[in-house]
Design an enzyme around this catalytic site. Structure first.
Site, mmCIF file in Angstrom:
data_model
loop_
_atom_site.group_PDB
_atom_site.id
_atom_site.type_symbol
_atom_site.label_atom_id
_atom_site.label_comp_id
_atom_site.label_asym_id
_atom_site.label_seq_id
_atom_site.Cartn_x
_atom_site.Cartn_y
_atom_site.Cartn_z
ATOM 1 N N CYS A 55 0.825 -1.219 0.000
ATOM 2 C CA CYS A 55 0.000 0.000 0.000
ATOM 3 C C CYS A 55 0.855 1.263 0.000
ATOM 4 O O CYS A 55 2.071 1.216 0.127
ATOM 5 C CB CYS A 55 -0.925 -0.013 1.205
ATOM 6 S SG CYS A 55 -0.048 -0.051 2.783
ATOM 7 N N ALA A 58 3.149 1.713 2.901
ATOM 8 C CA ALA A 58 4.365 0.894 2.809
ATOM 9 C C ALA A 58 5.421 1.590 1.958
ATOM 10 O O ALA A 58 6.608 1.560 2.269
ATOM 11 C CB ALA A 58 4.046 -0.476 2.229
ATOM 12 N N ARG A 89 12.503 -4.042 6.437
ATOM 13 C CA ARG A 89 13.192 -3.765 5.166
ATOM 14 C C ARG A 89 14.694 -4.004 5.238
ATOM 15 O O ARG A 89 15.393 -3.918 4.249
ATOM 16 C CB ARG A 89 12.931 -2.308 4.737
ATOM 17 C CG ARG A 89 11.561 -2.096 4.128
ATOM 18 C CD ARG A 89 11.581 -2.243 2.614
ATOM 19 N NE ARG A 89 12.402 -1.220 1.986
ATOM 20 C CZ ARG A 89 12.766 -1.242 0.714
ATOM 21 N NH1 ARG A 89 12.374 -2.222 -0.064
ATOM 22 N NH2 ARG A 89 13.508 -0.292 0.222
ATOM 23 N N HIS A 187 5.666 6.362 -2.574
ATOM 24 C CA HIS A 187 6.967 6.924 -2.965
ATOM 25 C C HIS A 187 6.785 8.377 -3.390
ATOM 26 O O HIS A 187 7.537 9.263 -2.996
ATOM 27 C CB HIS A 187 7.579 6.173 -4.155
ATOM 28 C CG HIS A 187 7.760 4.705 -3.937
ATOM 29 N ND1 HIS A 187 7.660 3.793 -4.961
ATOM 30 C CD2 HIS A 187 8.029 3.988 -2.821
ATOM 31 C CE1 HIS A 187 7.876 2.583 -4.480
ATOM 32 N NE2 HIS A 187 8.093 2.669 -3.187
#
Lengths: 537, 458
Positions: A55, A58, A89, A187
């Protein structure tokens, strides 16, 4: 090995007609005779199809913002969202001041039902106060999760008020999980805020050293960034900041002083790269630190850009020395890997980046793709004007920047810049497809069903992807290599990283464990016939 | 003396000790044979939870998502959910589908129960077992999500059935190895049972060729339907609220007698389970289990001199915390902290009588985070932590070694193989605890002796 259009159609036929029609546009068989092969990407996931996509939250908190080590990242929402992005991560960080490295913390407002009913703004404000008092971070981020936007919490107002109260930067990210179609939306949201609120907030007007660069889209998974730095710093580059692996607010705010921006992961950071060029006149270079040849090419392109004799000489010296050191080591692994085939399906850039490294080991990538990339990551940036914004991408705000009056500075004459663009990938990314050989398969947003079917057809020797599909693939008797978190290994970037990768992949092929597993085709005779006294009949 | 500290006055949750409701719901549904799960909400929820479950069990974990996006938040998500069910049915051909909601679906007010009825009507699937469970992430923790979904499975699927001799064994979220051990004990006792929910094979499958997406193992649908006719229910869940309790539901709705027992961990805990089995069935304890009990006792005597030096911080899901705390107490290991991230009042109430008056304080924390667990533990001189891998920071920052048990375990392999129940499992758990204390002691033993006796003397 390749598959035919008919075989592909047979796979898609199992879908309901509408789904088949949609998925067909996301799968290509590379055909170089066609001038352009259009692939559909960055569109809505088909519900229930077992995608690997995540999503917006994330992509924003998990990928871009989370690695900034001197900040506390508050997740405004229910506890799960915070928990699930806690250290998953594997972006590593070290800090000169150990009291300013908060990477191991998970900080959540832990919203309860009453917060959903009455609003969570007051609780968020109190959490900020407590965080400042406990940690004294250099800055704070607030990432919104699904319910926040729905109940109308104004996290920007809370952030503004808290920033006034505490005198440290507090950044609000409206990255609710339902925005956009994948991590990619997150992003973009993160890029906008970092460019708008952080980069340029520093007071430096010029870089403190020669050959000043930023590394964009490098997240220091398993220490990748440290291995890259080792080589770049030895050659003589001054790294202003890394976005964002092992990065910090303190460094990032002066990113505007760099002479060149390197872009590793184009998907997650290209917005910043583009805006830095408009605002400060700093061009960006598409680089690839994965694989020996890509690393060498990257170093040479950088040297061409800076056009400095000593720098170029040092670059060649380092390349020669590193090659002499690692080539004999890689050689033994090549013997294990040579002639094998791979699937390479990763997020938004690694699906492309690792193909060169696989090839150097003698492994042919027969299928590649991205989870959440856009068309330009496949076809190259020249398609950008052709991509029509849809309802989902229009929901992500576009940040329009202009040249910074005081700080915009051309790094070279426009003539030289244009000439350079013909020589090196300056402010351009040609995409993955161009590097793929005839007949290879390109799949966007592959799902579990397609993975299974394509494995049955193409029988790859190794499957490079993430943890969600890793275990299915291993159950099918095929070694899997996690390229999101590297199976707790790494670094895989740079010269030493290539050796690590070769070692890990070879181990995947040669572990005695596999001797206990016989692929079904080995039980079936390859030649059917009978042996008589006169010979084979 | 004991102290029951409720949630602190801080608002921030610093290093959470629990996850969200749908996570537990997925685990419960994965224990049903031929089941698939669809999360109604953003696809990130299903992706994150698949990732976390897969990393613990090292198994494929398929969970569908209705992939709601901004448009769905305005116009509702029924169309997406319908498509998700269509596609999941087509590719997986499941025998049961569970629909769990998320924050997003609940905040925009999706009515999945009504949706499920309409979907069945529309597709001629009146008899298809479709389970719905509203599990908003902000509702409660993954522990309540597990119990609530387990109860919803019964509400949706259990029918009135003729009486039969099988026992219902309702279990909390424990490891596949633990489940197999409970089945072994029931087998030794010659008891017919329905164990619910059973993830022992679905989330810990052998390597088989060819690989199939679905396995026929897990609690069978036919058995779930007839849990209403069982001779009795034994629910290993003493900390469970009545409103979430599957056993209570079977008792209230179908009149199935309910025996609530703790997890069979520890001598007393396992004895209680064995006695309950004997009481209900009239079967004696087999000699082989009596021998296992004897070996546990022998081992407890051997280890007590080491265990009494332990000061433990125990954390995780309430049921596990309760049983492990009791086990520590019966071995002389003093639990300085017994903590859960869930909002659970029963844990404190239940531990109260087991601690003699005048004994040392135990911090019982509910709705807590690792920041508090660490602070209380350090202050009380804790030297061992027992719980899931979220507690690795206690090891890294406070130097308190962690014995991994529960869920999730992400920084070690084999969480699915950890055996801690029954007499034999208790012995294995206790050995892990004792050896961790010994290892930690020996790490610095020579140095400490040197400093204390040699350097101090000079």
């Amino acid at each position: 090995m390749a598959i035919t259009k008919e075989q592909l159609d047979a796979i898609l036929e199992k879908y309901p007609a509408k789904v088949a029609k949609s998925r067909k546009k996301h799968i290509l068989i590379k055909d170089a005779s066609q001038e352009s092969q259009i692939i559909e990407a960055n569109t809505r996931t088909v519900p229930g199809i077992m995608t690997n996509r995540g999503c917006a939250y994330a992509g924003c908190k998990g990928v871009v913002v989370g690695p900034l080590k001197d900040m506390i990242h508050i997740v405004h929402g229910p506890v799960g969202c915070g928990y699930y992005a806690w250290g998953t991560r594997r972006n590593k960080a070290k800090s000169e001041d150990p009291t300013k490295n908060f990477l191991n913390y998970c900080v959540s407002t832990d919203m309860q039902e009453s917060d959903i009913v009455f609003g969570g703004e007051k609780k968020l404000a109190k959490v900020i106060d407590e965080v400042v008092e406990t940690f004294h971070p250099n800055a704070i981020s607030i990432s919104a999760t699904c319910p926040v936007g729905l109940i109308g919490d104004d996290i920007n107002a809370v952030a503004r008020a808290a920033q006034k109260r505490h005198g440290i930067p507090i950044l609000a990210f409206n990255c609710e999980g339902y925005k956009g179609v994948s991590q990619s939306a997150g992003h973009h949201i993160a890029n906008n805020i970092l460019l708008d609120k952080v980069i340029g907030a520093g007071e430096q007007e010029a870089a403190p050293a020669k050959f000043a660069i930023n590394i964009l889209g490098e997240y220091n998974i398993g220490g990748d960034g440290w291995e890259i730095k080792r080589t770049l710093e030895e050659i003589g580059y001054h790294i202003v900041t890394v976005m964002t692996g092992d990065g910090s607010y303190e460094e990032l705010k002066n990113a505007h002083v760099a002479e060149l921006n390197l872009v590793q992961c184009h998907r997650s950071i290209n917005y910043i790269a583009e805006m830095l060029e408009i605002k400060y006149g700093t061009p960006w270079l598409k680089v690839n630190f994965i694989g020996i040849q890509s690393m060498i090419e990257t170093l040479r392109n950088m040297a061409i850009y800076f056009n400095d004799e000593a720098l170029t000489k040092k670059t060649e010296e380092v390349i020669a020395r590193e090659l002499a050191r690692i080539e004999p080591v890689i050689e033994q692994y090549k013997k294990v890997c040579n002639g094998k085939t791979a699937f390479c399906f990763v997020g938004g850039s690694r699906g492309h980046h690792y193909q060169g490294l696989f090839a150097e080991l003698g492994i042919d990538t027969v299928l590649a793709g991205y989870e959440f990339a856009h068309r330009d990551d496949y076809e190259g940036r020249q398609v950008l004007p052709d991509i029509k914004p849809d309802a989902d991408s229009k929901n992500i705000p576009e940040l329009h920047v202009e040249a910074d009056e005081g700080r915009f500075r051309l790094k070279m004459s426009p003539e030289r810049l244009e000439a350079l663009k013909k020589e090196i990938p300056l402010s351009n990314y040609a995409g993955m497809n161009i590097d793929m050989a005839e007949g290879k398969i390109i799949v966007d947003d592959i799902n579990q069903y397609e993975t299974d079917e394509l494995i049955k057809l193409l029988k790859p020797d190794i499957f490079a992807s993430g943890i969600k599909d890793k275990y299915v693939v291993q159950k099918m008797g095929i070694p899997a290599k996690q390229l999101h978190s590297y199976d707790y290994s790494g670094p895989y970037a740079g010269f030493n990283g290539a050796v690590n990768f070769a070692r890990d992949v070879s181990m995947g092929f040669s572990s005695p464990t596999w001797n206990y597993i016989v692929p079904p085709w080995k039980n079936q005779p390859l030649l059917i016939g009978t042996v008589t006294e006169e010979g084979v009949a | 003396m004991m102290e029951n500290e409720m949630k602190s006055c801080r608002n921030v949750n610093e290093n959470p000790c629990n996850m969200c409701m749908p996570m537990g719901g997925i685990i419960a549904l994965k224990g049903i044979a031929g089941s698939m799960v669809v999360l109604h909400g953003s696809q990130g929820c299903s992706t994150y939870m698949r990732r976390h479950i897969a990393e613990h069990f090292n198994e494929p974990v398929d969970v569908g998502s209705s992939s709601l996006n901004e448009k769905g938040t305005i116009y509702g998500g029924a169309k997406n959910l319908e498509q998700a069910l269509d596609n999941v049915r087509r590719v997986y051909n499941p025998h049961v589908i569970g629909i769990l909601t998320t924050c997003l679906a609940e905040t925009i007010g999706e009515d999945v129960e009504r949706f499920a009825d309409e979907y069945k009507q529309k597709n001629g699937l009146q008899d298809f077992p479709l389970v719905t469970a509203p599990t908003p992430g902000y509702g409660q923790s993954h522990d309540e999500g597990y119990w609530f979904t387990a109860k919803r499975i019964l509400v949706c699927l259990t029918e009135t059935a003729p009486k039969h001799d099988r026992l219902n064994i309702v279990i909390p979220h424990i490891s596949p190895a633990d489940i197999r051990e409970i089945k072994r004990i029931l087998g030794l006792m010659n008891i017919e049972y329905t164990l619910f929910p059973d993830i022992s094979d679905t989330l810990d499958r052998p390597h088989e060729r060819p690989y199939t997406k679905m396995t026929s193992n897990g609690t069978a649908l036919a058995d779930i339907k007839t849990m209403s006719g069982a001779a009795a229910t034994i629910q290993m869940g003493v900390t469970v609220e009545d409103s979430f309790s599957p056993g209570k539901y079977l008792k209230d709705t179908f009149g199935v007698p309910l025996y609530r027992v703790p997890l069979p961990i520890g001598m007393a805990g396992t004895d209680q389970f064995m006695e309950t089995l004997q009481e209900i069935t009239g079967q004696p304890m087999p000699a082989s289990l009596a021998q296992e009990r004897g070996r546990l006792l022998d081992g407890m005597i051997d280890s007590h001199k080491y265990n009494f030096q332990g000061r433990g911080m125990i954390f995780g899901e309430p049921e596990l915390v309760y049983s492990i705390t009791k086990t520590c107490l019966e071995n002389g290991l003093h639990p300085v902290v017994a903590a859960t991230g869930s909002r659970n009042a029963r844990l404190g109430e239940l531990l109260q009588p087991s601690i003699a008056d005048g004994g040392e304080k135990i911090h019982i924390l509910s709705e807590t985070d690792f920041c508090h667990i660490k602070n209380y533990g350090e202050e009380a001189g804790a030297n061992i932590a027992i719980g899931h891998s979220g507690g690795r920071y206690l090891e890294e920052r406070a130097g308190i070694p962690l014995v991994r048990v529960g869920f999730p375990i992400h920084d070690r392999v084999g969480g699915q193989r950890l055996l801690s129940v029954g007499y034999t499992g208790t012995m294995l758990l206790l050995d892990r605890i004792t050896n961790t204390l010994l290892e930690n002691k020996h790490k610095s033993y020579r140095k400490k002796m040197f400093e204390q006796f040699y350097q101090a003397a000079n």
